[in-house]
Write an enzyme that holds these catalytic residues in place. Structure first.
Site, PDB file in Angstrom:
ATOM      1  N   GLU A 107       4.544   2.111   6.360  1.00 38.51           N
ATOM      2  CA  GLU A 107       4.235   1.868   5.037  1.00 38.51           C
ATOM      3  C   GLU A 107       5.417   1.391   4.318  1.00 38.51           C
ATOM      4  O   GLU A 107       6.131   2.175   4.015  1.00 38.51           O
ATOM      5  CB  GLU A 107       3.360   3.084   4.180  1.00 38.51           C
ATOM      6  CG  GLU A 107       2.877   2.605   2.873  1.00 38.51           C
ATOM      7  CD  GLU A 107       3.295   3.848   1.833  1.00 38.51           C
ATOM      8  OE1 GLU A 107       2.572   3.729   0.598  1.00 38.51           O
ATOM      9  OE2 GLU A 107       4.220   4.689   1.817  1.00 38.51           O
ATOM     10  N   ASP A 123       4.922   7.279   6.252  1.00 39.19           N
ATOM     11  CA  ASP A 123       5.076   7.246   4.469  1.00 39.19           C
ATOM     12  C   ASP A 123       6.466   6.651   4.196  1.00 39.19           C
ATOM     13  O   ASP A 123       7.474   6.966   4.644  1.00 39.19           O
ATOM     14  CB  ASP A 123       4.818   8.619   4.135  1.00 39.19           C
ATOM     15  CG  ASP A 123       4.684   8.669   2.634  1.00 39.19           C
ATOM     16  OD1 ASP A 123       3.699   8.288   2.098  1.00 39.19           O
ATOM     17  OD2 ASP A 123       5.486   9.175   2.167  1.00 39.19           O
TER      18      ASP A 123
HETATM   19  C1  NOJ Z   1       3.008   6.793  -0.490  1.00 38.52           C
HETATM   20  C2  NOJ Z   1       1.956   7.954  -0.405  1.00 38.52           C
HETATM   21  O1  NOJ Z   1       0.430   6.915   0.044  1.00 38.52           O
HETATM   22  C3  NOJ Z   1       1.603   8.205  -1.744  1.00 38.52           C
HETATM   23  O2  NOJ Z   1       0.159   8.989  -1.993  1.00 38.52           O
HETATM   24  C4  NOJ Z   1       2.560   9.254  -1.926  1.00 38.52           C
HETATM   25  O3  NOJ Z   1       2.411   9.683  -3.457  1.00 38.52           O
HETATM   26  C5  NOJ Z   1       4.160   8.670  -1.671  1.00 38.52           C
HETATM   27  N1  NOJ Z   1       4.153   7.774  -0.619  1.00 38.52           N
HETATM   28  C6  NOJ Z   1       5.084   9.682  -1.766  1.00 38.52           C
HETATM   29  O4  NOJ Z   1       5.145  10.336  -0.569  1.00 38.52           O
END
Ligand code: NOJ
Length: 537
Positions: free
Chosen positions: A273, A210
């Site tokens: 990500e 993430d």
């Molecule tokens: C990316 C995640 O996909 C999202 O849903 C989240 O709010 C943020 N990162 C913070 O962790």
């Protein structure tokens, strides 16, 4: 001539190169205990559906213990399952049941921040002398008592929250309930690598990592400069460029350490990500490909939906991939508006055909296989903290998180009681049961398309070559050895004609033309149609 075909396919290809990844947002997938929120037994109950769909791997968004302020992206215990979703024994059952069906399981690793309720943070904020003070990012106030600099939270407002008891501010790239870990502290690195080991030892097949581009902040703590390209409609945080808070070079050392750890196990995958321009994104493959196997490529979500723009995107991405770097494509996720609402219902199948015939690993978001649209959520039912902080800007993510409509049973078969978010009002007509029985449904189309992909080396591993771009059509070839496929997509919705050699239609967005032989000449493509042809050469 150079080719971008995957020669490794001759041997045993890695599963994550040829597999289709399916994102499950567990809260909204299937509830098993009637509390209105999806859970792990619910996922187990639907594994056969996923097998039938033909996907290879499931990515579950966070299921760890959490106060759920950001629905699991605020973790209080990285090595336990939140009771809302189940428990560790249930998780082990899920791994076993998935593996028994040949499905891989990927977890969401939230490493940039914890919950402010995590024992580490409670300890850190207890006093400036705490042994864990330096596990998070603390700074003295500016001379006027305000935040140390102008850094902004992704979810609105300053990214600094004052802790009156200890007289300092802590940094959070997201909500104040999500304090950033200090990855410059070796003790943090060690604890978080331990988390990876814990789950790898339990048999998970990989991680989606993430918000990894947020991992480091510059040690100068200098202000971020204004963004001259910001326009109304973009998130307020983007009013600033982010050279001091996003995509710092130090992140690559952490990714490399994660990769070395994963390499100690068999066939595990790391997916990053990072919402970044392509030239920055490709650096996340790491030096000598020692970084992420798949840095998520979200550019299909943000690129204008025209043949010229998409062709240019594919060209740019293919050109910038490092040698041996494996491509990947994403059309939707739990953070961005749904495919059907972005490109329109008429383009849903053509878009799916694009995703599943481009070179590289595709990731689908649950419900996109039904063509679900964004579901409007009335103000009194809003749950997403992004929308709560910045109401009315159209940034809220609840509409893409509506529960899966499974059947015509009460609550669409999702739950025995009222779901935590409203269902698509159209669920009685658009659900898995109905679409499963209809050979012309979007779901049936997805099943056939994924099956075609599985059976065609040219799609799994073949080279990509752009063939034509018109005002409305995009055409490209995928070839592996003597096998040549031509994909023609009417992305512009106008239809058109394209010169083609002798061929046969393998797949069409409207099944009517499948199997049809095509004589050399100008082929008519109907508005919104997508075709996969096998060339007779
Ligand atoms: C990316 C995640 O996909 C999202 O849903 C989240 O709010 C943020 N990162 C913070 O962790």
């Amino acid at each position: 001539m150079t080719t971008n075909a995957d020669i490794e396919t001759v041997g045993a290809p890695a599963w994550w190169k040829h597999g289709v990844i399916y994102e499950i947002y567990p809260r909204s997938f299937q509830d098993s205990n009637g509390d209105g929120v999806g859970d792990l037994p619910g996922v187990i109950a639907r594994l056969d559906y996923l097998v039938e769909l033909g996907i290879d791997a499931v990515w579950l968004t966070p299921i760890f213990a959490s106060p759920m302020v950001d629905f699991g992206y605020d973790v209080t215990d990285y090595t336990d399952i939140d009771p809302l979703f189940g428990d560790l024994a249930g998780f082990d059952r899920l791994v076993a049941e998935a593996h028994r069906r040949g499905l891989k399981l990927i977890l969401d690793y939230v490493l940039n921040h914890t919950s402010d309720q995590h024992p580490w943070f409670k300890d850190s904020r207890a006093s400036r002398q705490s042994g864990r003070r330096d596990w998070y990012v603390w700074r003295d106030p500016a001379p006027d008592g305000g935040p140390p600099n102008n850094w902004r939270s992704e979810f609105g407002g300053a990214s600094w929250t004052f802790d009156a008891a200890s007289g300092q501010y802590y940094y959070h790239a997201f909500l104040s309930a999500q304090p950033d870990l200090n990855w410059r502290n070796p003790a943090v690195v060690e604890a978080m690598m331990g988390v990876l080991r814990f789950w790898l030892d339990r048999g998970v097949d990989g991680f989606r990592v993430d918000a990894v581009h947020h991992l480091f902040e510059s040690e100068s703590f200098a202000d971020n400069p204004p963004n001259p390209d910001w326009v109304q409609g973009m998130p307020p945080a983007y009013q600033l460029l982010r050279p001091h808070t996003v995509d710092l070079p130090e992140v690559h050392d952490v990714v490399a350490a994660m990769r070395s750890l994963a390499e100690g196990y068999d066939q595990r995958v790391l997916i990053g990500e990072a919402y970044l321009p392509i030239d920055r994104l490709v650096t996340y493959y790491g030096r000598a490909l020692g970084g992420f196997h798949l840095p998520f490529n979200f550019h299909l979500i943000s690129t204008p939906w025209t043949p010229a723009a998409i062709a240019a995107l594919v060209d740019e991405y293919e050109a910038q991939l490092p040698l041996g770097g494996w491509p990947n494509w994403v059309l939707g996720n739990h953070d961005r508006p749904r495919l059907a609402s972005r490109v329109g219902a008429a383009q849903v199948r053509t878009a799916a055909m694009l995703l599943l015939t481009l070179r590289g690993t595709p990731t689908l978001y649950q419900g996109d296989e039904l063509g679900l649209p964004d579901v409007p959520v009335p103000p009194d039912q809003v749950r997403d903290p992004f929308e709560i902080n910045l109401p009315g800007l159209g940034l809220g993510r609840d509409p893409v998180r509506a529960p899966m409509p499974w059947s015509g049973e009460p609550n669409a078969g999702f739950s025995a009681s009222e779901p935590w978010l409203p269902l698509d009002p159209n669920w009685r007509r658009c659900n898995v049961d109905i679409q499963s029985q209809d050979p012309d449904s979007t779901l049936s189309f997805y099943r056939r398309l994924i099956a075609l992909r599985r059976s065609e080396k040219a799609l799994l591993a073949g080279a990509y070559r752009r063939v034509a771009v018109t005002d409305s059509l995009l055409a490209y070839e995928r070839s592996f050895g003597a096998r040549q496929l031509l994909v023609i997509l009417d992305l512009g919705g106008q239809g058109g004609r394209l010169g083609v050699p002798a061929a046969r239609i393998l797949m069409s967005t409207d099944s009517s033309r499948e199997g049809e032989p095509i004589s050399p000449g100008a082929l008519t493509v109907r508005p919104n149609q997508g075709l996969v042809l096998r060339l007779d050469r």
